[in-house]
Design a protein around this motif. Structure first.
Motif, PDB file in Angstrom:
ATOM      1  N   LYS A 137     107.922  28.477  87.089  1.00  0.00           N
ATOM      2  CA  LYS A 137     107.909  27.262  86.277  1.00  0.00           C
ATOM      3  C   LYS A 137     106.728  26.423  86.738  1.00  0.00           C
ATOM      4  O   LYS A 137     106.186  26.639  87.836  1.00  0.00           O
ATOM      5  CB  LYS A 137     109.215  26.486  86.428  1.00  0.00           C
ATOM      6  CG  LYS A 137     109.522  26.054  87.860  1.00  0.00           C
ATOM      7  CD  LYS A 137     110.843  25.309  87.935  1.00  0.00           C
ATOM      8  CE  LYS A 137     111.161  24.910  89.384  1.00  0.00           C
ATOM      9  NZ  LYS A 137     112.437  24.165  89.465  1.00  0.00           N
ATOM     10  N   ARG A 183     115.205  26.292  81.610  1.00  0.00           N
ATOM     11  CA  ARG A 183     114.241  26.325  80.511  1.00  0.00           C
ATOM     12  C   ARG A 183     113.334  27.553  80.561  1.00  0.00           C
ATOM     13  O   ARG A 183     112.697  27.892  79.559  1.00  0.00           O
ATOM     14  CB  ARG A 183     113.361  25.072  80.554  1.00  0.00           C
ATOM     15  CG  ARG A 183     114.130  23.754  80.512  1.00  0.00           C
ATOM     16  CD  ARG A 183     114.662  23.444  79.149  1.00  0.00           C
ATOM     17  NE  ARG A 183     115.300  22.125  79.102  1.00  0.00           N
ATOM     18  CZ  ARG A 183     115.849  21.601  78.021  1.00  0.00           C
ATOM     19  NH1 ARG A 183     115.841  22.279  76.894  1.00  0.00           N
ATOM     20  NH2 ARG A 183     116.416  20.408  78.055  1.00  0.00           N
ATOM     21  N   TYR A 184     113.271  28.226  81.715  1.00  0.00           N
ATOM     22  CA  TYR A 184     112.278  29.288  81.914  1.00  0.00           C
ATOM     23  C   TYR A 184     112.886  30.672  82.131  1.00  0.00           C
ATOM     24  O   TYR A 184     112.150  31.651  82.219  1.00  0.00           O
ATOM     25  CB  TYR A 184     111.379  28.933  83.108  1.00  0.00           C
ATOM     26  CG  TYR A 184     110.663  27.615  82.915  1.00  0.00           C
ATOM     27  CD1 TYR A 184     109.443  27.549  82.255  1.00  0.00           C
ATOM     28  CD2 TYR A 184     111.237  26.423  83.355  1.00  0.00           C
ATOM     29  CE1 TYR A 184     108.803  26.334  82.045  1.00  0.00           C
ATOM     30  CE2 TYR A 184     110.603  25.205  83.151  1.00  0.00           C
ATOM     31  CZ  TYR A 184     109.394  25.163  82.494  1.00  0.00           C
ATOM     32  OH  TYR A 184     108.767  23.962  82.280  1.00  0.00           O
ATOM     33  N   ALA A 204     108.997  34.235  81.803  1.00  0.00           N
ATOM     34  CA  ALA A 204     108.767  32.873  82.289  1.00  0.00           C
ATOM     35  C   ALA A 204     107.311  32.468  82.128  1.00  0.00           C
ATOM     36  O   ALA A 204     107.003  31.316  81.787  1.00  0.00           O
ATOM     37  CB  ALA A 204     109.193  32.766  83.754  1.00  0.00           C
ATOM     38  N   VAL A 207     106.824  31.377  78.661  1.00  0.00           N
ATOM     39  CA  VAL A 207     107.329  30.018  78.439  1.00  0.00           C
ATOM     40  C   VAL A 207     106.308  28.991  78.925  1.00  0.00           C
ATOM     41  O   VAL A 207     106.042  27.981  78.261  1.00  0.00           O
ATOM     42  CB  VAL A 207     108.679  29.809  79.149  1.00  0.00           C
ATOM     43  CG1 VAL A 207     109.156  28.366  78.976  1.00  0.00           C
ATOM     44  CG2 VAL A 207     109.734  30.767  78.609  1.00  0.00           C
ATOM     45  N   ILE A 208     105.711  29.249  80.089  1.00  0.00           N
ATOM     46  CA  ILE A 208     104.702  28.329  80.634  1.00  0.00           C
ATOM     47  C   ILE A 208     103.486  28.264  79.709  1.00  0.00           C
ATOM     48  O   ILE A 208     102.940  27.185  79.447  1.00  0.00           O
ATOM     49  CB  ILE A 208     104.290  28.765  82.051  1.00  0.00           C
ATOM     50  CG1 ILE A 208     105.484  28.662  83.003  1.00  0.00           C
ATOM     51  CG2 ILE A 208     103.138  27.905  82.566  1.00  0.00           C
ATOM     52  CD1 ILE A 208     105.256  29.321  84.353  1.00  0.00           C
ATOM     53  N   GLU A 211     104.523  26.256  76.698  1.00  0.00           N
ATOM     54  CA  GLU A 211     104.636  24.843  77.054  1.00  0.00           C
ATOM     55  C   GLU A 211     103.263  24.191  77.186  1.00  0.00           C
ATOM     56  O   GLU A 211     103.034  23.077  76.697  1.00  0.00           O
ATOM     57  CB  GLU A 211     105.411  24.710  78.364  1.00  0.00           C
ATOM     58  CG  GLU A 211     105.612  23.284  78.838  1.00  0.00           C
ATOM     59  CD  GLU A 211     106.371  23.207  80.146  1.00  0.00           C
ATOM     60  OE1 GLU A 211     106.648  22.083  80.594  1.00  0.00           O
ATOM     61  OE2 GLU A 211     106.680  24.267  80.730  1.00  0.00           O
ATOM     62  N   TYR A 217     108.951  23.406  74.664  1.00  0.00           N
ATOM     63  CA  TYR A 217     109.523  24.694  75.037  1.00  0.00           C
ATOM     64  C   TYR A 217     109.706  25.582  73.809  1.00  0.00           C
ATOM     65  O   TYR A 217     109.877  25.084  72.693  1.00  0.00           O
ATOM     66  CB  TYR A 217     110.887  24.497  75.705  1.00  0.00           C
ATOM     67  CG  TYR A 217     110.858  23.676  76.961  1.00  0.00           C
ATOM     68  CD1 TYR A 217     110.212  24.143  78.105  1.00  0.00           C
ATOM     69  CD2 TYR A 217     111.483  22.432  77.015  1.00  0.00           C
ATOM     70  CE1 TYR A 217     110.191  23.393  79.270  1.00  0.00           C
ATOM     71  CE2 TYR A 217     111.463  21.676  78.179  1.00  0.00           C
ATOM     72  CZ  TYR A 217     110.821  22.155  79.301  1.00  0.00           C
ATOM     73  OH  TYR A 217     110.801  21.404  80.445  1.00  0.00           O
TER      74      TYR A 217
END
Length: 322
Positions: A137, A183-184, A204, A207-208, A211, A217
């Motif tokens: 994250k 969230r990740y 993950a 996701v980063i 973001e 997200y």
């Protein structure tokens, strides 16, 4: 916990308190033998006799020592001081990516992608060693500004919930336990945590990337619990619908990272190579800055307090070359 001037482990002289988290504190210190600056992370004595917090704390140091890579904060020493376990590691100067994404001064997209190349390079080495991070994250990605070169260096930190891909994981043996950042985490991490492998780290990373490039997200939910439900039961928001202006290569990487486990992007090597291709393509979209981060209540990262320089100086540093 120590006070200014104390010598931890008979070697590390405490200079200042840098930050605190749920289980311990981080202190700026000086190696009394070499004069080198270090950071010392100490587990709160209240947790010293508890198996799970102690295991997590020592695991972080063990993984960092097992994988030698400039993208992982170097661990110098592990020991005990007045009943508290401590880890001495290299002192970092900068801010977490979580802080940078929320700063008013926006990070250039090209620099962000270059940072993600560095993350992929670290994942190549950790995955080759059979280690899955499990808690990637922005708060665990520290952007260190090199004093010698003025370049940004990404450091992956906090391996406290990492696992060996072939090991039975004692941190997941208790009924109802869950480790990771809601969230990740990948869908399989939510449904069957013990089955997590390197592909969860790739999720993950997706996701980063989502973001950073959109400010939000890929699964929108008002709280972490409902975020977990959305991750399991809903497809991610299509990056093409939110940022059609991004380069096709970058959008395809994000899509492939956020696919179901069996059809997800294949490896950290593939992730690294495709991100490098995005940078080398010199797409004009890379010249823009990242969008503002959507506000989020209750966000707090211990690493965010470890900021000797301002975020503005970080965003002004030179990006990597690849």
């Amino acid at each position: 916990m120590p006070e200014i001037g104390d010598v931890i482990g008979g070697r590390y002289r405490v200079l200042a308190r840098l930050g605190a988290g749920g289980m311990g504190e981080v202190w700026a210190a000086e190696d009394a033998e070499t004069g080198a600056p270090v950071a010392v992370k100490m587990l709160n004595p209240a947790f010293a006799a508890m198996a799970r917090p102690r295991m997590r704390f020592l695991r972080e140091a063990g993984v960092a020592r097992a994988v030698s890579h400039p993208g992982i904060a170097q661990v110098f020493d592990v020991g005990e001081h007045d009943g508290a376990v401590f880890v001495a590691f290299e002192r970092l100067h900068g801010a977490s990516l979580a802080t940078v994404l929320r700063a008013e001064t926006r990070l250039p997209l090209r620099t962000f992608v270059a940072l993600m190349v560095r993350l992929a390079e670290v994942l190549v080495e950790t995955h080759r060693a059979g280690i899955v991070h499990r808690d990637l994250k922005p708060g665990n990605l520290f952007i260190h500004r090199s004093v010698s070169s003025d370049e940004l260096e990404l450091k992956l930190i906090d391996f406290g919930v990492s696992k060996l891909a072939t090991a039975v994981d004692g941190l997941h043996t208790q009924t109802g336990s869950f480790l990771g950042s809601p969230r990740y985490v990948s869908p399989e991490h939510v449904v069957a945590p013990a089955s997590v492998d390197a592909r969860s780290d790739l999720w993950a990373t997706g996701v980063i990337l989502f973001e950073g490039t959109t400010g939000g997200y890929p699964h929108r939910a008002p709280d972490p619990a409902r975020a977990l439900l959305a991750i399991v039961h809903q497809p991610p928001i299509a990056i093409d619908s939110v940022r059609p202006d991004l380069s096709p290569g970058l959008r395809s990487i994000i899509r492939d990272c956020l696919k179901p486990k069996l059809s997800r992007l294949g490896s950290a090597v593939e992730l690294r190579d495709r991100l490098v291709d995005v940078l080398r393509a010199e797409d004009p979209s890379l010249d823009q800055t990242l969008p503002p981060r959507e506000p989020e209540r209750g966000v707090s990262e211990m690493t965010d307090s470890l900021i000797p320089e301002t975020v503005e100086s970080l965003t002004g540093a030179r990006a990597f070359s690849v």
